[in-house]
Enzyme design. Structure first.
Site, PDB file in Angstrom:
ATOM      1  N   TYR A   1      19.727  -9.688   3.341  1.00 19.11           N
ATOM      2  CA  TYR A   1      18.835  -9.633   3.819  1.00 19.11           C
ATOM      3  C   TYR A   1      18.420 -10.756   5.113  1.00 19.11           C
ATOM      4  O   TYR A   1      18.227 -11.712   3.954  1.00 19.11           O
ATOM      5  CB  TYR A   1      17.465  -9.115   3.643  1.00 19.11           C
ATOM      6  CG  TYR A   1      17.308  -7.209   3.093  1.00 19.11           C
ATOM      7  CD1 TYR A   1      18.269  -6.703   3.767  1.00 19.11           C
ATOM      8  CD2 TYR A   1      16.258  -7.234   2.394  1.00 19.11           C
ATOM      9  CE1 TYR A   1      18.042  -4.948   3.152  1.00 19.11           C
ATOM     10  CE2 TYR A   1      16.106  -5.824   2.122  1.00 19.11           C
ATOM     11  CZ  TYR A   1      17.110  -4.680   2.530  1.00 19.11           C
ATOM     12  OH  TYR A   1      16.994  -3.477   2.216  1.00 19.11           O
TER      13      TYR A   1
HETATM   14  N1  LIG Z   1      18.061   0.525   0.262  1.00 18.30           N
HETATM   15  C1  LIG Z   1      18.514   0.469   1.020  1.00 18.30           C
HETATM   16  O1  LIG Z   1      19.631   0.414   1.897  1.00 18.30           O
HETATM   17  C2  LIG Z   1      17.574  -0.070   2.201  1.00 18.30           C
HETATM   18  C3  LIG Z   1      17.083   0.520   3.799  1.00 18.30           C
HETATM   19  C4  LIG Z   1      16.443   0.059   4.407  1.00 18.30           C
HETATM   20  C5  LIG Z   1      15.362  -0.796   3.567  1.00 18.30           C
HETATM   21  N2  LIG Z   1      15.066  -0.668   2.494  1.00 18.30           N
HETATM   22  C6  LIG Z   1      13.404  -1.694   1.985  1.00 18.30           C
HETATM   23  O2  LIG Z   1      13.044  -0.844   2.002  1.00 18.30           O
HETATM   24  C7  LIG Z   1      11.873  -1.627   3.134  1.00 18.30           C
HETATM   25  C8  LIG Z   1      11.230  -1.163   3.894  1.00 18.30           C
HETATM   26  O3  LIG Z   1      11.762  -1.144   4.974  1.00 18.30           O
HETATM   27  P1  LIG Z   1      11.347  -0.835   6.716  1.00 18.30           P
HETATM   28  O4  LIG Z   1      10.810  -2.200   6.790  1.00 18.30           O
HETATM   29  O5  LIG Z   1      12.938  -1.222   7.306  1.00 18.30           O
HETATM   30  O6  LIG Z   1      10.498   0.147   7.301  1.00 18.30           O
HETATM   31  P2  LIG Z   1       9.090   0.445   6.995  1.00 18.30           P
HETATM   32  O7  LIG Z   1       8.743   0.299   5.716  1.00 18.30           O
HETATM   33  O8  LIG Z   1       8.844   1.832   7.214  1.00 18.30           O
HETATM   34  O9  LIG Z   1       8.464   0.280   7.781  1.00 18.30           O
HETATM   35  C9  LIG Z   1       8.014  -0.599   7.742  1.00 18.30           C
HETATM   36  C10 LIG Z   1       7.283  -1.474   9.781  1.00 18.30           C
HETATM   37  O10 LIG Z   1       6.341  -1.133   9.765  1.00 18.30           O
HETATM   38  C11 LIG Z   1       5.363  -1.708  10.877  1.00 18.30           C
HETATM   39  N3  LIG Z   1       3.853  -1.534  10.019  1.00 18.30           N
HETATM   40  C12 LIG Z   1       3.513  -1.831   9.301  1.00 18.30           C
HETATM   41  N4  LIG Z   1       2.499  -1.313   8.985  1.00 18.30           N
HETATM   42  C13 LIG Z   1       2.282  -1.321  10.051  1.00 18.30           C
HETATM   43  C14 LIG Z   1       1.005  -1.014  10.280  1.00 18.30           C
HETATM   44  N5  LIG Z   1      -0.327  -0.298   9.210  1.00 18.30           N
HETATM   45  N6  LIG Z   1       0.682  -0.829  11.644  1.00 18.30           N
HETATM   46  C15 LIG Z   1       2.081  -1.019  12.672  1.00 18.30           C
HETATM   47  N7  LIG Z   1       2.905  -1.080  12.024  1.00 18.30           N
HETATM   48  C16 LIG Z   1       3.287  -1.685  10.907  1.00 18.30           C
HETATM   49  C17 LIG Z   1       6.109  -2.803  10.763  1.00 18.30           C
HETATM   50  O11 LIG Z   1       6.699  -3.537  11.784  1.00 18.30           O
HETATM   51  P3  LIG Z   1       6.712  -3.708  12.700  1.00 18.30           P
HETATM   52  O12 LIG Z   1       5.809  -4.916  13.044  1.00 18.30           O
HETATM   53  O13 LIG Z   1       8.042  -4.683  13.380  1.00 18.30           O
HETATM   54  O14 LIG Z   1       6.873  -2.360  13.421  1.00 18.30           O
HETATM   55  C18 LIG Z   1       6.839  -2.866   9.305  1.00 18.30           C
HETATM   56  O15 LIG Z   1       7.641  -4.066   9.457  1.00 18.30           O
HETATM   57  C19 LIG Z   1      12.702  -2.899   3.265  1.00 18.30           C
HETATM   58  O16 LIG Z   1      12.101  -3.738   3.387  1.00 18.30           O
HETATM   59  C20 LIG Z   1      13.443  -2.895   2.411  1.00 18.30           C
HETATM   60  O17 LIG Z   1      13.351  -3.633   1.104  1.00 18.30           O
HETATM   61  C21 LIG Z   1      16.267  -0.461   1.848  1.00 18.30           C
END
Ligand SMILES: NC(=O)c1ccc[n+]([C@@H]2O[C@H](COP(=O)([O-])OP(=O)(O)OC[C@H]3O[C@@H](n4cnc5c(N)ncnc54)[C@H](OP(=O)(O)O)[C@@H]3O)[C@@H](O)[C@H]2O)c1
Length: 320
Positions: free
Chosen positions: A51
């Site tokens: 990342y």
């Molecule tokens: N193991 C793996 O292969 C893998 C793959 C992907 C991710 N991950 C892990 O999972 C974590 C979560 O994934 P992700 O960040 O891609 O997706 P997520 O948690 O499903 O979505 C997070 C995004 O949603 C938006 N958000 C959060 N709270 C909000 C609110 N109250 N109102 C409006 N928008 C809001 C923000 O983006 P915006 O404001 O930019 O819209 C935030 O960055 C990653 O950070 C990583 O640590 C692991």
């Protein structure tokens, strides 16, 4: 607080994701996000060595570096549980012994620490014998560089295989599984992973808890998705049924006076096997809604309504 059975640490039931650090949040905002999460009671941070390499000008490791700076400046290493992943950094691709050891040494340097609480194999690497990969993880554990082994994006069959190798060689078994799982994407989890989770009592730490923001309710059309920096991640969820599921989620959330994001995480937190959903915040104002999910109890009727719309979705495995 929840416990990983073989990890001597209590973890907060919402894990802070950090693929936003060095991407949609700069270092100052990322540090403010961690501060808000920890001040709200959180202690469990998820990162990966790659990342956020996909951002122009980044090389991978930016997220770990920001976390390292934060831990150093707050003298906080022993107050947080850090999970990171190896196998996908451009300099250490794959899960050979040498890649794993090189990746972990670099992660430790970036985070300015001498141990990682949970090290996940980021995704399966079928080009390397699983015996070599599992042995390398166990070697690091015995040396003290990592405290527990986790698997991410593994199939049920490959989890079985890793466990068989661990048992045959006296390696510690993996204790955590990080799969793609949320209200809009669960078919693969239920069909393929559920039996392995139950068989090995794996602690499930699902990622994309908010479906990359789809479950916040802010994407209501194709055009909304196409204009997001997360368009490629959101694409997998796009369907009329998914928009309908979000309508139900908005309705359930309104009954509690909470945001759809909070309701989505409250649903995920109580799925069997889940110890802490992973969700990230691009901005500090988003953190409160993530933390609030740990205090919300959805009723059996609300959980049933969400299960019903979730089961009707056309996605959930094919694209994982
Ligand atoms: N193991 C793996 O292969 C893998 C793959 C992907 C991710 N991950 C892990 O999972 C974590 C979560 O994934 P992700 O960040 O891609 O997706 P997520 O948690 O499903 O979505 C997070 C995004 O949603 C938006 N958000 C959060 N709270 C909000 C609110 N109250 N109102 C409006 N928008 C809001 C923000 O983006 P915006 O404001 O930019 O819209 C935030 O960055 C990653 O950070 C990583 O640590 C692991």
């Amino acid at each position: 607080m929840q416990n990983f059975s073989t990890l001597d640490a209590s973890i907060y039931p919402l894990c802070l994701g950090s693929n936003t650090f060095g991407w949609t949040s700069d270092e100052a905002e990322s540090r403010a996000v961690i501060d808000a999460y920890v001040e709200g009671g959180g202690n469990f941070i998820d990162t990966a060595d790659n990342y956020s390499w996909w951002v122009d000008g980044n090389v991978g490791g930016e997220s770990e570096t920001i976390i390292g700076h934060w831990m150093r400046d707050r003298s906080a290493r022993d107050r947080v549980v850090i999970a990171t992943k190896c196998g996908r950094h451009p300099d250490f691709l794959g899960l050979s012994r040498s890649s794993i050891r090189g990746a972990v040494a670099a992660s430790l340097r970036r985070m300015e620490t001498d141990y990682i609480d949970v090290l996940y194999a980021h995704r399966d690497d079928p080009t390397v014998p699983l015996e070599e990969t599992a042995a390398a993880f166990d070697e690091l554990r015995r040396e003290g560089s990592i405290r527990a082994v986790g698997l991410s994006n593994y199939s049920g069959a490959r989890i079985d295989e890793w466990m068989r190798i661990a048992d045959a060689n006296g390696f510690a078994r993996p204790v955590a599984l990080q799969p793609h799982l949320n209200l809009l994407f669960r078919r693969e989890f239920e069909a393929d992973l559920r039996p392995a989770i139950e068989r090995y009592s794996l602690a499930v730490v699902p990622y994309f808890g908010l479906a990359s923001g789809f479950l916040t309710g802010k994407y209501r059309s194709r055009a909304d998705i196409d204009s997001s920096p997360r368009a490629s991640m959101l694409e997998v969820y796009y369907s009329d049924e998914a928009f309908a599921a979000v309508e139900t989620l908005v309705d359930v959330a309104a009954a509690h006076g909470i945001s759809p994001a909070t309701a989505a995480l409250a649903w995920l937190r109580v799925q069997s096997g889940v110890v802490a959903p992973v969700a990230s915040a691009s901005r500090v104002e988003q953190v409160a809604g993530l933390l609030e999910s740990t205090r919300v109890e959805l009723s059996p009727e609300e959980l049933q309504r969400l299960d019903t719309v979730s089961a009707a979705l056309p996605v959930g495995g094919e694209d994982a």
